[in-house]
Motif scaffolding. Structure first.
Motif, PDB file in Angstrom:
ATOM      1  N   UNK A 153       5.340  43.105  10.802  1.00  3.10           N
ATOM      2  CA  UNK A 153       6.274  42.262  11.562  1.00  3.10           C
ATOM      3  C   UNK A 153       7.112  43.134  12.490  1.00  3.10           C
ATOM      4  N   UNK A 154       7.639  44.251  11.967  1.00  5.40           N
ATOM      5  CA  UNK A 154       8.461  45.157  12.786  1.00  5.40           C
ATOM      6  C   UNK A 154       7.658  45.766  13.925  1.00  5.40           C
ATOM      7  N   UNK A 155       6.353  45.983  13.702  1.00  2.00           N
ATOM      8  CA  UNK A 155       5.492  46.550  14.741  1.00  2.00           C
ATOM      9  C   UNK A 155       5.073  45.506  15.770  1.00  2.00           C
ATOM     10  N   UNK A 156       5.442  44.250  15.526  1.00  3.12           N
ATOM     11  CA  UNK A 156       5.096  43.193  16.463  1.00  3.12           C
ATOM     12  C   UNK A 156       3.715  42.604  16.262  1.00  3.12           C
ATOM     13  N   UNK A 157       3.053  42.976  15.169  1.00  3.66           N
ATOM     14  CA  UNK A 157       1.724  42.434  14.891  1.00  3.66           C
ATOM     15  C   UNK A 157       1.814  40.936  14.598  1.00  3.66           C
TER      16      UNK A 157
END
Length: 122
Positions: free
Chosen positions: A20-24
């Motif tokens: 989620x933090x990586x934007x996946x």
């Protein structure tokens, strides 16, 4: 949309949070929905087993079972028979009725085609 509460190992939670933090994924819910969707896309037998179990427990209609199993109604009927599940006859609701009407309207009969050809020849 249904809401599910559950627990899973800390390592999976960290991986999901990292994704989620990586934007996946847009959020944990998006990630979990995608994981479940992919699982059932890759595991046809499990998808069919789930549809059979729900139909057998009268939680869904034949049309719903076919949709969940990703097969047509005729195939779903055969699958249910193979699993020893008794078919429920009759229409469950308006949606089921509409589906049956649409399916019936798409049926083609050989006799009608020959009658039409004879009419055109006259």
């Amino acid at each position: 949309m249904a809401r599910i509460t559950g627990s899973y190992p800390d390592d999976l939670n960290l991986l999901i949070e990292g994704a989620v933090e990586a934007g996946v994924f847009g959020g944990k819910s998006d990630a979990l929905r995608e994981f479940v969707r992919e699982y059932f896309e890759d595991h046809e037998n499990e998808r069919i087993a789930a549809a059979v179990a729900l139909y057998e427990r009268e939680r869904i209609t034949l049309g719903d079972a076919a949709r969940l199993a990703d097969v047509d109604r005729w195939t779903m009927r055969d699958i249910l028979r193979e699993h020893g599940v008794e078919l429920r006859l009759g229409l469950a609701d308006e949606e089921d009725t509409a589906y049956e009407i649409e399916a019936a309207s798409e049926l083609e009969f050989g006799d009608e085609d020959s009658d039409d050809e004879e009419s055109r020849a006259k």
